[in-house]
Design an enzyme around this catalytic site. Structure first.
Site, short mmCIF file in Angstrom:
data_model
loop_
_atom_site.label_atom_id
_atom_site.label_comp_id
_atom_site.label_asym_id
_atom_site.label_seq_id
_atom_site.Cartn_x
_atom_site.Cartn_y
_atom_site.Cartn_z
N MET A 1 10.07 -2.10 1.40
CA MET A 1 9.39 -2.46 2.65
C MET A 1 8.53 -3.69 2.38
SD MET A 1 8.42 1.34 4.11
CE MET A 1 8.08 0.72 5.76
N GLY A 3 6.85 -5.45 4.50
CA GLY A 3 5.72 -5.62 5.41
C GLY A 3 6.13 -6.28 6.70
N VAL A 5 9.00 -6.71 10.10
CA VAL A 5 9.55 -5.82 11.12
C VAL A 5 10.93 -5.30 10.74
CG1 VAL A 5 10.50 -7.74 12.47
CG2 VAL A 5 9.99 -5.58 13.60
N LEU A 26 7.30 -4.22 -3.11
CA LEU A 26 7.35 -4.89 -4.41
C LEU A 26 6.21 -5.88 -4.54
CD1 LEU A 26 11.18 -5.64 -4.74
CD2 LEU A 26 9.89 -3.60 -5.42
N CYS A 95 16.51 -13.66 -6.54
CA CYS A 95 15.65 -12.48 -6.34
C CYS A 95 16.50 -11.27 -5.97
CB CYS A 95 14.62 -12.77 -5.25
SG CYS A 95 13.45 -11.43 -4.97
N CYS A 192 8.84 -17.92 -1.25
CA CYS A 192 7.69 -17.00 -1.20
C CYS A 192 6.61 -17.34 -2.22
CB CYS A 192 8.16 -15.55 -1.37
SG CYS A 192 8.81 -15.16 -3.01
#
Length: 393
Positions: A1, A3, A5, A26, A95, A192
């Protein structure tokens, strides 16, 4: 998850389907106090709090797993090393390959879980040779490209609840109905671990900037650069060239030569590519035919690019065509020819990019581009991108 939607709704659907669900966020940042700037970035403290609230609403256990060291080694350090070698990597694929569907999946299976569910827009189909990865029903949101590095063993333990959802708007509306607070949260974008989006500045703090020459394909020096890392094929801005091209036309980066520390520039038309080839290959499953024989497919070289019709084959590397971009020890590569009767040439193809091969909606596999050839002619002709040829080892 994460964070966001998508993963929140994916978890809600998994619960509704009757699965025993545990939410996992994570922690990938080595600076846990960093907050997202606007909608950039992901995996911050703010995001973990959003994920925890969604898990609490769904009534499922929630954990934060610290994968920051593994993320740094397998994704961030790889990203830096690729740019140092004159390549343009895709950290999202790395990733998925190394973290979400390797480290995370391995830990989940060791703890007794059956699968890892994510909010990716892609679908899984049971085919004649096992489970197959296919595009999502909503091509505008399809994320199968960034999952092209997954293997058949990994796909056997994957679950993508959003794959058959026609649009992101429907996912947001569903989140709103379920009372999930992140229903209207903006999508994360950019890399990110570079939340401000300044890739060149970020790399400049980690790689030595050695000034070098900007040359045309004949070798004539046109200007200088302050360090090749951070430039990429197809780039126009930021080139310090003293004299304009004939007719005042702009110049673009055609290739990066890490050994000589040169940027090769030319006109836009010279970016047109008709063949790509490369290694670091992986397949999502048994293809059902001989890859050494030329086969029809589509190839996609960016997450949001249109696929183009092509023919491909997996073949031993021709030692006369080996370049400094080929990885040490590589023996085979995919060679893909764009069907120029049905598609425009590719533009701005950079070594290090990932090319994903499709058979209709099915993802066959992927490879990392090592060299690219112009839409007409052979390697070494005007327009070829990639590294200079080097002597065979």
């Amino acid at each position: 998850m994460s964070g966001g939607v998508d993963s929140a709704v994916a978890a809600a659907r998994a619960v509704e389907a009757g699965h025993e669900v545990v939410g996992v966020h994570l922690a990938l940042s080595r600076m846990p106090g960093t907050l997202r700037t606007g909608s950039r970035g992901c995996c911050t403290i703010e995001d973990s709090m959003d994920a925890r609230r969604a898990a609490n609403l769904l009534g499922i256990p929630f954990y934060v797993w610290d994968f920051s060291e593994r993320f740094k080694e397998d994704v961030v350090d790889d990203f830096v090393a690729e740019y140092a070698a004159g390549r343009t990597p895709n950290p999202c694929l790395r990733c998925n390959e190394k973290i979400k569907f390797a480290a995370l999946l391995d830990k989940a299976i060791a703890l007794g879980f059956d699968a890892v569910a994510t909010g990716h827009y892609a679908t899984l189909v049971n085919g004649p040779h096992g489970r197959e990865l296919h595009r999502a029903s909503a091509w505008a949101k399809d994320q199968s490209y960034v999952l092209g590095v997954l293997t058949s063993e990994q796909l056997a333990h994957c679950y993508f609840p959003l794959g058959d959802t026609p649009s992101k708007d429907l996912v947001r509306a569903e989140a709103q109905r379920r009372g999930i607070q992140v229903a209207q949260k903006p999508d994360s974008h950019d890399i990110c671990f570079i939340p401000d989006g300044d890739t060149r500045g970020w790399l400049g703090e980690r790689l030595e900037r050695r000034p070098g020459e900007i040359v045309d394909e004949s070798g004539e020096v046109l200007g200088t650069h302050d360090g090749a890392p951070g430039y990429t094929v197809g780039q126009r801005r930021g080139l310090a060239i003293g004299r304009p091209a004939a007719g005042g036309r702009p110049r673009y980066v055609l290739s990066i030569r890490p050994v000589s520390n040169q940027l090769v520039v030319g006109e836009k038309e010279q970016l047109s590519i008709g063949r790509i080839a490369g290694g670091r290959t992986s397949l999502t499953g048994e293809p059902g035919f001989d890859l050494a024989e030329r086969f029809d497919c589509e190839v996609q070289i960016r997450a949001h690019a249109d696929p183009v019709p092509a023919t491909a084959r997996l073949t031993p590397i021709d030692e006369h065509e080996r370049t400094e971009q080929h990885r040490a020890g590589a023996t085979h590569e995919f060679v893909v020819d764009i069907d120029l009767d049905r598609a425009e040439p590719l533009r701005g193809v950079a070594p290090g990019q990932s090319a994903v091969l499709y058979l209709g909606t099915r993802v066959l596999g992927q490879f990392t581009i090592d060299r690219a050839l112009p839409a007409s002619g052979r390697e070494g002709a005007p327009g070829a991108t990639g590294a200079q040829r080097v002597a065979s080892p």
